[in-house]
Design an enzyme around this catalytic site. Sequence first.
Site, PDB file in Angstrom:
ATOM      1  N   ASP A 128       0.842  -1.197   0.000  1.00  0.00           N
ATOM      2  CA  ASP A 128       0.000   0.000   0.000  1.00  0.00           C
ATOM      3  C   ASP A 128       0.881   1.252   0.000  1.00  0.00           C
ATOM      4  O   ASP A 128       1.845   1.343   0.759  1.00  0.00           O
ATOM      5  CB  ASP A 128      -0.894  -0.024   1.241  1.00  0.00           C
ATOM      6  N   LYS A 140       0.982  13.080  11.409  1.00  0.00           N
ATOM      7  CA  LYS A 140       1.909  14.201  11.599  1.00  0.00           C
ATOM      8  C   LYS A 140       1.152  15.441  12.076  1.00  0.00           C
ATOM      9  O   LYS A 140       1.631  16.181  12.949  1.00  0.00           O
ATOM     10  CB  LYS A 140       2.647  14.502  10.294  1.00  0.00           C
ATOM     11  N   HIS A 287      13.788 -23.869  34.470  1.00  0.00           N
ATOM     12  CA  HIS A 287      14.577 -22.640  34.556  1.00  0.00           C
ATOM     13  C   HIS A 287      15.568 -22.524  33.400  1.00  0.00           C
ATOM     14  O   HIS A 287      16.766 -22.317  33.586  1.00  0.00           O
ATOM     15  CB  HIS A 287      15.283 -22.540  35.902  1.00  0.00           C
TER      16      HIS A 287
END
Length: 532
Positions: A128, A140, A287
């Site tokens: 796009d 903006k 762990h």
Amino acid sequence: MTATPIRRALLSVYDKTGVVDLARELHARGVELLSTGGTYALLGEAGLPVTEVAAYTGFPEMMDGRVKTLHPRIHGGLLCLRDDPQHRSQAEANAIGMIDLVVVNLYPFEATCDDSASTPADRIEKIDIGGPSMLRSAAKNHAHVCVISDPSDYDRLRAELAANDGGTSLAFRAQCARAVFRTTARYDALIAEELARQAAAAGELDAAERFPEQLAVPLQKVQDLRYGENPHQAAAFYARRLPGCASLANATQRNGKELSYNNLMDTNGAWELVKEFTEPACAVIKHANPCGCAVAANQAEAFLRAWAGDPQAAFGSIVAFNREVEEATAAALCEPGRFVEVIIAPAFTPAAFELLTTKPKWRKNVRLLEAGTITTPPAQARFVKDVFGGLLVQDYDRGGWDPAAIEVVSARAPSPEEVRDLGLAWLVVKHLTSNAICLVKDGALVGPGCGQMSRVGASDLAVRLAGPERAAGSVLASDAFFPFPDGVAAAAAAGVRAIVQPGGSKGDPAVIAEADKHDIAMVFTGMRHFRH
């Protein structure tokens, strides 16, 4: 500060979910509607008064829709500073009207790339241009313009309009602008990564582009987490786009509580380890390190032998399988005295799923993750680790086990059985935290020695965890070379019969001599597997 009213809105969306209802509400508030293409047609069919962008700009849509909104009457209407007299004067002189709201979402580039039937040309067409340009212009100028890029935000926009008599607050517009720039940043990163992926597949990606000067990593949030490694740390889980790659990020959770940060870390470690094997295998992680791992002729046996590696540590662990979980395996998992937090596998048979979710006491809590068929990581797969202020990026460690490529450096060559165990040990030690040593016996991990500051310390830990009976007759893997013979001497004292290591130390002659002294078979791989 008073809210900014919306008098004109531009709606141009690929995903048309909810856009008609939103447009109706805008129209009811007296907002003039502009639109393009399919969105324009849809709004018109709904009986809404809408002006097509081509009519508004006086410039026809062309080039198969590639050019339609890239026009001064659109971007001038978005970028004009309403409180700047010169901007207003220039807008009036050029018949540019103000656009107060932009509702745009983008062509589905990612979905098109994920469609196996799409061609490179199809993917290019779904890049796009006009959409991101409008989004960026509006974002903006969010001091004056509101911008929405996701249908899931329509309800928030409605609430904002209701609270501000048809207008929007600066705080809301700023929040929307931030969301837009995150959206367009990820969109551009996806495009850059996909084009690089295509170039790599065609052998056209040069060495400089493997680690380019600018790196954009497209991430999508999978979920918020209850907390991070500790309750006082907030956390979330983000996924990279790795099409066709079975990973934790695209696994489907079929049962159990929400996953935590530590669950995810350990589950990823278990999955990455079990992916190494072609025969039925099971990995048990606690762990971040393997406390059990085994291969066997069948899955249930692999599980039982992996669990036996360290039954105490295995309680409350993460378990991974490289095959669909079978009923016999599920029955073994459900035996009294066993508890696991997560089980990850390509899939679960209906009978196995039924057992795991109905029989054990922990049935409601255990997380069952279906990760899909195990595949080779794509060419662009990278390992990324966060450090404060930056990221460390390196190639995915693809180093495996090739019996034909090993170098026998000892007087005695390993037996076929020892070679098989050496292969398992080599793949396990790759996934242990360095410095790492591991002991393997009869197709199962029996002694992991990891996270040590010295190699001899790692050897001592592996031997201690294995115990005298299991250490005797085992094989040993080291993730890096032995700088001195003391580690080999410790292994020999425990009864180790064969060792695999990278080699390459200036102390290799003394290390090999120590192995020969104890009739230990030693092989070099020429490859190191540090993991930090």
